[in-house]
Write a protein that holds these residues in place. Structure first.
Motif, short mmCIF file in Angstrom:
data_model
loop_
_atom_site.label_atom_id
_atom_site.label_comp_id
_atom_site.label_asym_id
_atom_site.label_seq_id
_atom_site.Cartn_x
_atom_site.Cartn_y
_atom_site.Cartn_z
N LEU A 1 10.20 162.10 28.74
CA LEU A 1 9.79 162.46 27.38
C LEU A 1 10.78 163.41 26.71
O LEU A 1 11.05 163.30 25.50
CB LEU A 1 8.40 163.10 27.42
CG LEU A 1 7.80 163.45 26.05
CD1 LEU A 1 7.27 162.20 25.38
CD2 LEU A 1 6.69 164.47 26.21
N LEU B 1 -0.77 160.59 21.82
CA LEU B 1 0.34 160.95 22.71
C LEU B 1 -0.02 162.15 23.57
O LEU B 1 0.28 162.20 24.77
CB LEU B 1 1.58 161.24 21.86
CG LEU B 1 2.93 161.28 22.57
CD1 LEU B 1 3.25 159.95 23.20
CD2 LEU B 1 4.02 161.65 21.56
N GLN C 1 9.21 153.51 22.63
CA GLN C 1 8.04 153.42 23.50
C GLN C 1 8.21 152.41 24.63
O GLN C 1 7.49 152.46 25.63
CB GLN C 1 6.80 153.08 22.66
CG GLN C 1 6.38 154.22 21.74
CD GLN C 1 5.15 153.91 20.92
OE1 GLN C 1 5.12 152.92 20.20
NE2 GLN C 1 4.13 154.74 21.04
N ALA D 1 -2.40 161.18 26.32
CA ALA D 1 -1.70 160.42 27.36
C ALA D 1 -0.93 161.36 28.28
O ALA D 1 -0.92 161.17 29.51
CB ALA D 1 -0.77 159.40 26.72
N ARG D 2 -0.29 162.39 27.72
CA ARG D 2 0.46 163.33 28.56
C ARG D 2 -0.47 164.17 29.43
O ARG D 2 -0.13 164.50 30.57
CB ARG D 2 1.30 164.24 27.67
CG ARG D 2 2.43 163.53 26.98
CD ARG D 2 3.38 162.88 27.94
NE ARG D 2 4.14 163.85 28.71
CZ ARG D 2 4.98 163.55 29.69
NH1 ARG D 2 5.15 162.29 30.04
NH2 ARG D 2 5.63 164.49 30.33
N THR E 1 1.29 156.01 26.92
CA THR E 1 2.19 156.75 26.04
C THR E 1 2.99 155.77 25.18
O THR E 1 3.31 156.05 24.03
CB THR E 1 3.15 157.63 26.86
OG1 THR E 1 2.40 158.49 27.71
CG2 THR E 1 4.04 158.48 25.95
N THR F 1 1.23 156.87 31.61
CA THR F 1 2.60 156.77 31.10
C THR F 1 2.75 155.55 30.22
O THR F 1 3.35 155.62 29.13
CB THR F 1 3.60 156.71 32.27
OG1 THR F 1 3.53 157.91 33.03
CG2 THR F 1 5.03 156.53 31.76
#
Length: 459
Positions: free
Chosen positions: A46, A119, A197, A122-123, A110, A107
């Motif tokens: 990222l 986002l 992405q 997702a992290r 993401t 992941t």
């Protein structure tokens, strides 16, 4: 040939009679190392896609930093505590497999995010999945190797940190120019996504294979006789864990803070090295990212394995505090070489100095895991490892990159003074690391001697 599971603390005689073969033990290390590689690629990638993320999702630098800080490190560290308790009573290979599946799926999610909130969530999911690996890996490896071989085993697992980070840096440097463009692309079964992405699908998919491989590891706890299978999996009450920590506060506290200081310097260098090369020596993003990736991928593993071999060699010579000695040696090497490379006038000289920097930066981390594993009784190693990681990750994640930035912005007040900020943070951080680990050594020896005496009495 078989080797006994480690039992240098209070365990029943029948628990101490459990056996695993060397092949089974090293197979587990191999799978856990692969998992560590996968996790670190997912974690680091990222940071190399900041600009396209800002452009397409209309977010600020601060919001992006929260994705790498609050959205990952905080949840990763805090969730480690309940997961550590689960590790101490549960089926550890299944825990690793579930975690790998979660971080891989998150992941890839993401790669479908169309908003900052998506986002961020997702992290958080990536952090939650990866929080399973550290406590489970330390517990599994420490159970299957005798003390005099624990350093190399832990260092082999920790190679995944540097291999994964190196792959992420190099991959990011290679693809950033290819995906940093406007527009969308269509992915089957997913729909339209931004070009950047696609990276998350490529790095997330291998984790599903890791999850399946984790299920092939043996759980040593199932090899106990039926009569004491229940006793072998009884979880230490949290009150007992706290009592052990209070009784060994100097040991656990000083070694955790010492390795946290060392890690903070590493985090700071990792976050700002490419920017230093660009600002001070006029390198391109591709050149700086490639150098950082190649050194991390090639020299980092050599350094961590050297630390493991030193740990085992000193242990065989009777030095109970071998892991802390290795930590101090790594910090001393960093104090010299990492304190010097930002100040030299030549870019090539700085790049050459980064070779020993990577060796000494990597050296302590197998030893660090060995140290915390030895400082905790076997049935509370998951919780002990989680608490250690909480201290190290929160302090290093919060202090490392931020300390360098604050020195540049508030003390030197000049972006081109980044070189001096890197030197000052290194000298201060590594001096503290040496002092704390030196202070921990006598207490560490006392803790291990006491645990061995208790184990002998229980036998």
């Amino acid at each position: 040939m078989t080797i006994p599971l480690r039992s240098e603390s209070t365990e029943s005689p029948s628990a101490r009679s459990r056996l695993v073969t060397p092949a089974q033990a090293w197979y587990a290390v191999a799978i856990l190392t692969i998992a560590n590689v996968s996790g670190f690629v997912d974690r680091q990638i990222l940071s190399l896609l900041v600009e396209p993320i800002k452009r397409d999702l209309q977010v600020t630098d601060t919001q992006v930093s929260l994705l790498m800080g609050l959205g990952f490190v905080v949840f990763y560290s805090l969730l480690g505590l309940p997961i550590g308790r689960w590790v101490d009573r549960g089926h550890r290979p299944r825990i690793v497999a579930l975690g790998a599946m979660v971080w891989s799926v998150m992941t890839m999610l993401t790669g479908t995010a169309r908003s900052y909130a998506h986002l961020f969530l997702a992290r958080v999911g990536v952090g939650a999945g990866e929080a399973t690996l550290g406590p489970a890996a330390v517990s599994i490896i420490a159970d299957q190797f005798p003390r005099k071989r624990l350093g190399v085993a832990m260092s082999t697992y920790m190679m995944g940190t540097f291999l994964g980070s190196g792959v992420a840096y190099a991959l990011g440097a290679y693809v950033v120019g290819r995906v940093d463009k406007p527009g969308v692309v269509t992915v089957p079964l997913v729909g339209d996504v931004y070009p950047w992405q696609l990276v998350f699908f490529f790095v997330g998919l291998p984790g599903i294979l890791v999850a399946l491989l984790a299920l092939t590891m043996r759980e040593p706890r199932v090899f106990t006789k039926a009569a004491d299978a229940r006793a072998a999996t009884v979880q230490a009450p949290f009150s007992e864990v706290l009592a052990h920590l209070r009784a060994n506060a100097r040991t656990v506290g000083a070694l955790s803070l010492g390795f946290a200081c060392s890690s903070s310097v590493n985090y700071g260098i990792g976050a700002w090295l490419a920017t230093f090369l660009i600002r001070t020596h006029g390198w391109t993003v591709l050149e700086a990212g490639t150098l950082q990736g190649v050194l991390t991928f090639t020299i980092g593993p050599l350094g961590v394995m050297l630390g493991g071999r030193l740990t085992d060699a000193w242990s065989k010579q009777g030095h109970i505090d071998a892991p802390l000695r290795v930590g101090m040696l790594g910090a001393l090497g960093m104090l010299v070489f990492a304190g010097l490379y930002p100040l030299v006038p030549s870019a090539m000289f700085a790049a050459a100095l980064l070779v020993p920097v990577n060796i000494f930066a990597a050296m302590p981390w197998g030893a660090a895991n060995a140290a915390i594993a030895e400082a905790m009784p076997p049935r509370m190693r998951g919780q002990g490892s989680a608490m250690y990681q909480l201290v190290v990750n929160l302090l290093s994640g919060a202090m490392g990159p931020t300390a360098v930035a604050l020195l540049t912005d508030k003390v030197f007040r000049d972006p081109l003074a980044l070189r001096y900020s890197l030197t000052v943070s290194t000298v201060v951080g590594m001096s503290l690391a040496i002092a704390l680990l030196a202070w921990a050594r006598p207490a560490f020896r006392t803790t291990l001697s006491r645990q061995r005496a208790e184990a002998d009495a229980a036998a």
